[in-house]
Design a protein around this motif. Structure first.
Motif, PDB file in Angstrom:
ATOM      1  N   PRO A  35       0.825  -1.206   0.000  1.00  0.00           N
ATOM      2  CA  PRO A  35       0.000   0.000   0.000  1.00  0.00           C
ATOM      3  C   PRO A  35       0.865   1.266   0.000  1.00  0.00           C
ATOM      4  O   PRO A  35       1.986   1.286   0.515  1.00  0.00           O
ATOM      5  CB  PRO A  35      -0.804  -0.113   1.296  1.00  0.00           C
ATOM      6  N   MET A  36       0.305   2.343  -0.559  1.00  0.00           N
ATOM      7  CA  MET A  36       0.995   3.627  -0.554  1.00  0.00           C
ATOM      8  C   MET A  36       1.026   4.246   0.835  1.00  0.00           C
ATOM      9  O   MET A  36       1.929   5.014   1.156  1.00  0.00           O
ATOM     10  CB  MET A  36       0.310   4.602  -1.521  1.00  0.00           C
ATOM     11  N   ILE A  37       0.013   3.949   1.634  1.00  0.00           N
ATOM     12  CA  ILE A  37      -0.101   4.560   2.955  1.00  0.00           C
ATOM     13  C   ILE A  37      -0.306   3.477   4.002  1.00  0.00           C
ATOM     14  O   ILE A  37      -0.618   2.326   3.683  1.00  0.00           O
ATOM     15  CB  ILE A  37      -1.253   5.584   3.007  1.00  0.00           C
ATOM     16  N   MET A  38      -0.128   3.872   5.259  1.00  0.00           N
ATOM     17  CA  MET A  38      -0.373   2.941   6.352  1.00  0.00           C
ATOM     18  C   MET A  38      -1.869   2.660   6.458  1.00  0.00           C
ATOM     19  O   MET A  38      -2.681   3.505   6.107  1.00  0.00           O
ATOM     20  CB  MET A  38       0.164   3.520   7.660  1.00  0.00           C
ATOM     21  N   PRO A  39      -2.262   1.485   6.974  1.00  0.00           N
ATOM     22  CA  PRO A  39      -1.400   0.414   7.489  1.00  0.00           C
ATOM     23  C   PRO A  39      -0.817  -0.448   6.374  1.00  0.00           C
ATOM     24  O   PRO A  39      -1.392  -0.556   5.297  1.00  0.00           O
ATOM     25  CB  PRO A  39      -2.357  -0.398   8.365  1.00  0.00           C
ATOM     26  N   LYS A  40       0.348  -1.046   6.679  1.00  0.00           N
ATOM     27  CA  LYS A  40       1.018  -1.957   5.753  1.00  0.00           C
ATOM     28  C   LYS A  40       1.367  -3.236   6.534  1.00  0.00           C
ATOM     29  O   LYS A  40       2.542  -3.503   6.807  1.00  0.00           O
ATOM     30  CB  LYS A  40       2.287  -1.312   5.188  1.00  0.00           C
ATOM     31  N   PRO A  41       0.368  -4.006   6.912  1.00  0.00           N
ATOM     32  CA  PRO A  41       0.612  -5.098   7.868  1.00  0.00           C
ATOM     33  C   PRO A  41       1.588  -6.156   7.380  1.00  0.00           C
ATOM     34  O   PRO A  41       2.372  -6.687   8.179  1.00  0.00           O
ATOM     35  CB  PRO A  41      -0.792  -5.682   8.091  1.00  0.00           C
ATOM     36  N   ASP A  42       1.563  -6.483   6.092  1.00  0.00           N
ATOM     37  CA  ASP A  42       2.474  -7.518   5.599  1.00  0.00           C
ATOM     38  C   ASP A  42       3.911  -7.011   5.569  1.00  0.00           C
ATOM     39  O   ASP A  42       4.851  -7.762   5.865  1.00  0.00           O
ATOM     40  CB  ASP A  42       2.049  -7.988   4.210  1.00  0.00           C
ATOM     41  N   LEU A  43       4.101  -5.752   5.212  1.00  0.00           N
ATOM     42  CA  LEU A  43       5.445  -5.187   5.203  1.00  0.00           C
ATOM     43  C   LEU A  43       5.992  -5.056   6.618  1.00  0.00           C
ATOM     44  O   LEU A  43       7.129  -5.454   6.897  1.00  0.00           O
ATOM     45  CB  LEU A  43       5.449  -3.822   4.517  1.00  0.00           C
ATOM     46  N   THR A  44       5.202  -4.493   7.523  1.00  0.00           N
ATOM     47  CA  THR A  44       5.720  -4.261   8.872  1.00  0.00           C
ATOM     48  C   THR A  44       5.867  -5.557   9.660  1.00  0.00           C
ATOM     49  O   THR A  44       6.581  -5.587  10.667  1.00  0.00           O
ATOM     50  CB  THR A  44       4.839  -3.243   9.628  1.00  0.00           C
ATOM     51  N   ALA A  45       5.235  -6.643   9.211  1.00  0.00           N
ATOM     52  CA  ALA A  45       5.532  -7.946   9.808  1.00  0.00           C
ATOM     53  C   ALA A  45       6.987  -8.324   9.547  1.00  0.00           C
ATOM     54  O   ALA A  45       7.629  -8.993  10.362  1.00  0.00           O
ATOM     55  CB  ALA A  45       4.599  -9.016   9.242  1.00  0.00           C
ATOM     56  N   LEU A  46       7.519  -7.877   8.410  1.00  0.00           N
ATOM     57  CA  LEU A  46       8.919  -8.140   8.067  1.00  0.00           C
ATOM     58  C   LEU A  46       9.858  -7.136   8.716  1.00  0.00           C
ATOM     59  O   LEU A  46      10.932  -7.504   9.207  1.00  0.00           O
ATOM     60  CB  LEU A  46       9.095  -8.091   6.549  1.00  0.00           C
ATOM     61  N   THR A  47       9.485  -5.856   8.716  1.00  0.00           N
ATOM     62  CA  THR A  47      10.405  -4.808   9.161  1.00  0.00           C
ATOM     63  C   THR A  47      10.298  -4.493  10.645  1.00  0.00           C
ATOM     64  O   THR A  47      11.220  -3.914  11.209  1.00  0.00           O
ATOM     65  CB  THR A  47      10.151  -3.505   8.391  1.00  0.00           C
ATOM     66  N   GLY A  48       9.158  -4.814  11.252  1.00  0.00           N
ATOM     67  CA  GLY A  48       8.979  -4.492  12.660  1.00  0.00           C
ATOM     68  C   GLY A  48       8.513  -3.073  12.914  1.00  0.00           C
ATOM     69  O   GLY A  48       8.435  -2.649  14.067  1.00  0.00           O
ATOM     70  N   GLY A  49       8.220  -2.312  11.875  1.00  0.00           N
ATOM     71  CA  GLY A  49       7.739  -0.950  12.074  1.00  0.00           C
ATOM     72  C   GLY A  49       8.114  -0.013  10.946  1.00  0.00           C
ATOM     73  O   GLY A  49       7.347   0.877  10.578  1.00  0.00           O
ATOM     74  N   TYR A  50       9.294  -0.172  10.408  1.00  0.00           N
ATOM     75  CA  TYR A  50       9.733   0.656   9.279  1.00  0.00           C
ATOM     76  C   TYR A  50       8.718   0.539   8.150  1.00  0.00           C
ATOM     77  O   TYR A  50       8.329  -0.575   7.757  1.00  0.00           O
ATOM     78  CB  TYR A  50      11.108   0.182   8.820  1.00  0.00           C
ATOM     79  N   ARG A  51       8.294   1.703   7.576  1.00  0.00           N
ATOM     80  CA  ARG A  51       7.211   1.668   6.618  1.00  0.00           C
ATOM     81  C   ARG A  51       7.530   2.326   5.277  1.00  0.00           C
ATOM     82  O   ARG A  51       6.693   2.360   4.383  1.00  0.00           O
ATOM     83  CB  ARG A  51       5.968   2.331   7.215  1.00  0.00           C
ATOM     84  N   LYS A  52       8.746   2.874   5.120  1.00  0.00           N
ATOM     85  CA  LYS A  52       9.057   3.594   3.885  1.00  0.00           C
ATOM     86  C   LYS A  52       9.287   2.614   2.733  1.00  0.00           C
ATOM     87  O   LYS A  52       9.531   1.426   2.927  1.00  0.00           O
ATOM     88  CB  LYS A  52      10.270   4.513   4.093  1.00  0.00           C
ATOM     89  N   THR A  53       9.207   3.158   1.524  1.00  0.00           N
ATOM     90  CA  THR A  53       9.271   2.363   0.295  1.00  0.00           C
ATOM     91  C   THR A  53      10.525   2.730  -0.487  1.00  0.00           C
ATOM     92  O   THR A  53      10.835   3.922  -0.601  1.00  0.00           O
ATOM     93  CB  THR A  53       8.024   2.651  -0.572  1.00  0.00           C
ATOM     94  N   PRO A  54      11.242   1.746  -1.037  1.00  0.00           N
ATOM     95  CA  PRO A  54      11.002   0.311  -1.036  1.00  0.00           C
ATOM     96  C   PRO A  54      11.745  -0.387   0.092  1.00  0.00           C
ATOM     97  O   PRO A  54      12.545   0.219   0.807  1.00  0.00           O
ATOM     98  CB  PRO A  54      11.568  -0.108  -2.389  1.00  0.00           C
ATOM     99  N   VAL A  55      11.492  -1.706   0.197  1.00  0.00           N
ATOM    100  CA  VAL A  55      12.234  -2.596   1.085  1.00  0.00           C
ATOM    101  C   VAL A  55      12.672  -3.792   0.252  1.00  0.00           C
ATOM    102  O   VAL A  55      11.894  -4.315  -0.555  1.00  0.00           O
ATOM    103  CB  VAL A  55      11.356  -3.049   2.269  1.00  0.00           C
ATOM    104  N   LEU A  56      13.918  -4.211   0.423  1.00  0.00           N
ATOM    105  CA  LEU A  56      14.440  -5.373  -0.285  1.00  0.00           C
ATOM    106  C   LEU A  56      14.504  -6.557   0.671  1.00  0.00           C
ATOM    107  O   LEU A  56      15.028  -6.433   1.777  1.00  0.00           O
ATOM    108  CB  LEU A  56      15.835  -5.089  -0.842  1.00  0.00           C
ATOM    109  N   GLN A  57      13.991  -7.687   0.226  1.00  0.00           N
ATOM    110  CA  GLN A  57      14.029  -8.921   1.008  1.00  0.00           C
ATOM    111  C   GLN A  57      14.862  -9.964   0.282  1.00  0.00           C
ATOM    112  O   GLN A  57      14.679 -10.207  -0.910  1.00  0.00           O
ATOM    113  CB  GLN A  57      12.609  -9.456   1.219  1.00  0.00           C
ATOM    114  N   ILE A  58      15.797 -10.562   1.008  1.00  0.00           N
ATOM    115  CA  ILE A  58      16.554 -11.712   0.513  1.00  0.00           C
ATOM    116  C   ILE A  58      16.409 -12.795   1.570  1.00  0.00           C
ATOM    117  O   ILE A  58      17.074 -12.761   2.607  1.00  0.00           O
ATOM    118  CB  ILE A  58      18.033 -11.386   0.258  1.00  0.00           C
ATOM    119  N   GLY A  59      15.499 -13.722   1.358  1.00  0.00           N
ATOM    120  CA  GLY A  59      15.228 -14.747   2.350  1.00  0.00           C
ATOM    121  C   GLY A  59      14.671 -14.143   3.623  1.00  0.00           C
ATOM    122  O   GLY A  59      13.608 -13.514   3.618  1.00  0.00           O
TER     123      GLY A  59
END
Length: 311
Positions: A35-59
């Motif tokens: 999503p462009m705006i909060m909430p971003k539950p799937d992203l913050t499940a990975l980051t723990g709170g950080y919400r800015k775009t983009p985020v890179l995931q490797i495993g």
């Protein structure tokens, strides 16, 4: 699935910076739209709170902020280089300027009324209001440059870029480097998202020609991935082994401490976790989420604050 998963949305300028770098390095990657705006539950499940775009995931490794993502991609695929030896220092300096001063100025210019009308054409009023409220919260009360002041500053910055391009195809030579991708993405938003305002680029034809060169690089051929698939990748993976990382203590905070890491000027949502690495250039937190499992969340030192959690 590819080993590289980018969490982003199509109209994000900073995501465009990384999409082009992935294309430049001809890397296979998977795209997860957030999503462009909060909430971003799937992203913050990975980051723990950080919400800015983009985020890179490797495993199970989660990389926040494009400055760090660029370093990670350079290690992943050293050629073609983002940081050529001859211009490594100046490339980083220009990149930091572009990601801060140039970006802030360009977006203040882009979001004048004519630009807002174009960006949100056809969107319901409540959607526009939600976006404005979200970005206001991200600024945490910081003042925003007026569109009039932004226009004058933007023109000056464009002239400086044109000067850098005189006699060469890219900002620092005959091949693109990280500085080109960083300087391009705020201008991309003007040209692609607020074309009603893109006439500001006409006074610097060198810049427009350079923009066409960067755009032609493209994004490669990304695969599509759902956010739940990305969470499954994290749950089934083991974070990178960090035993060989050299600890550099600037805060008197020992490894193993519970800490908070947050951006220092925009999008201040903190991430809490166990400090498992603090190197010359980055921090790493270990955290566990019921949906993502145990992950390592990585941040650059520059632009972020580190604080110990009070007992």
């Amino acid at each position: 699935m590819s080993s590289l998963i980018l969490h982003h949305y199509p109209t994000s300028p900073f995501a465009e910076k990384i999409r082009l770098i992935l294309g430049y390095k001809q890397l296979a990657w998977d795209s997860v739209f957030i999503p462009m705006i909060m909430p971003k539950p799937d992203l913050t499940a990975l980051t723990g709170g950080y919400r800015k775009t983009p985020v890179l995931q490797i495993g199970a490794d989660i990389y926040c902020d494009t400055a760090l993502i660029c370093d990670v991609l350079e290690q992943w695929a050293p050629t073609p280089p983002l940081f050529p030896d001859a211009v490594k220092g100046v490339a980083r300096i220009v990149t930091q300027w572009a990601d801060t001063a140039l970006f802030t100025t360009a977006m203040a210019y882009n979001f004048q009324p004519a630009g807002v009308a174009q960006v949100f054409a056809g969107a319901p009023a409540e959607g526009v209001q939600a976006f404005v409220a979200d970005r206001t919260a991200m600024r945490s009360g910081a003042a925003r440059m007026s569109s009039t002041d932004a226009a004058a500053t933007y023109k000056s910055y464009l002239r400086r870029l044109a000067n850098m391009l005189h006699g060469q195809d890219f900002l620092l030579g005959e091949q693109p480097c990280v500085a080109d991708f960083a300087a391009y993405h705020p201008l991309w938003f003007t040209q692609e998202r607020t074309p009603v305002l893109a006439g500001i680029l006409d006074a610097t034809p060198e810049v427009k020609t350079w923009m066409a060169r960067i755009k032609a690089i493209g994004h490669g051929a990304p695969g599509q991935c759902h956010s739940e698939q990305a969470l499954q990748v994290a749950r089934s993976s083991t974070p990178t082994w960090l035993q060989d990382e050299v600890f550099q203590d600037e805060h008197g905070i020992a490894l193993g401490s519970q800490v908070l890491i947050a951006a220092d000027n925009f999008g201040l949502e903190p991430t809490e976790g166990e400090l498992v690495a603090a190197t010359r250039t980055r921090y790493t937190l270990r955290r566990t989420d019921e949906r993502a499992g145990t992950v390592h969340v990585h941040f650059p030192r520059v632009g972020f604050t580190l604080k110990k959690v009070s007992p």
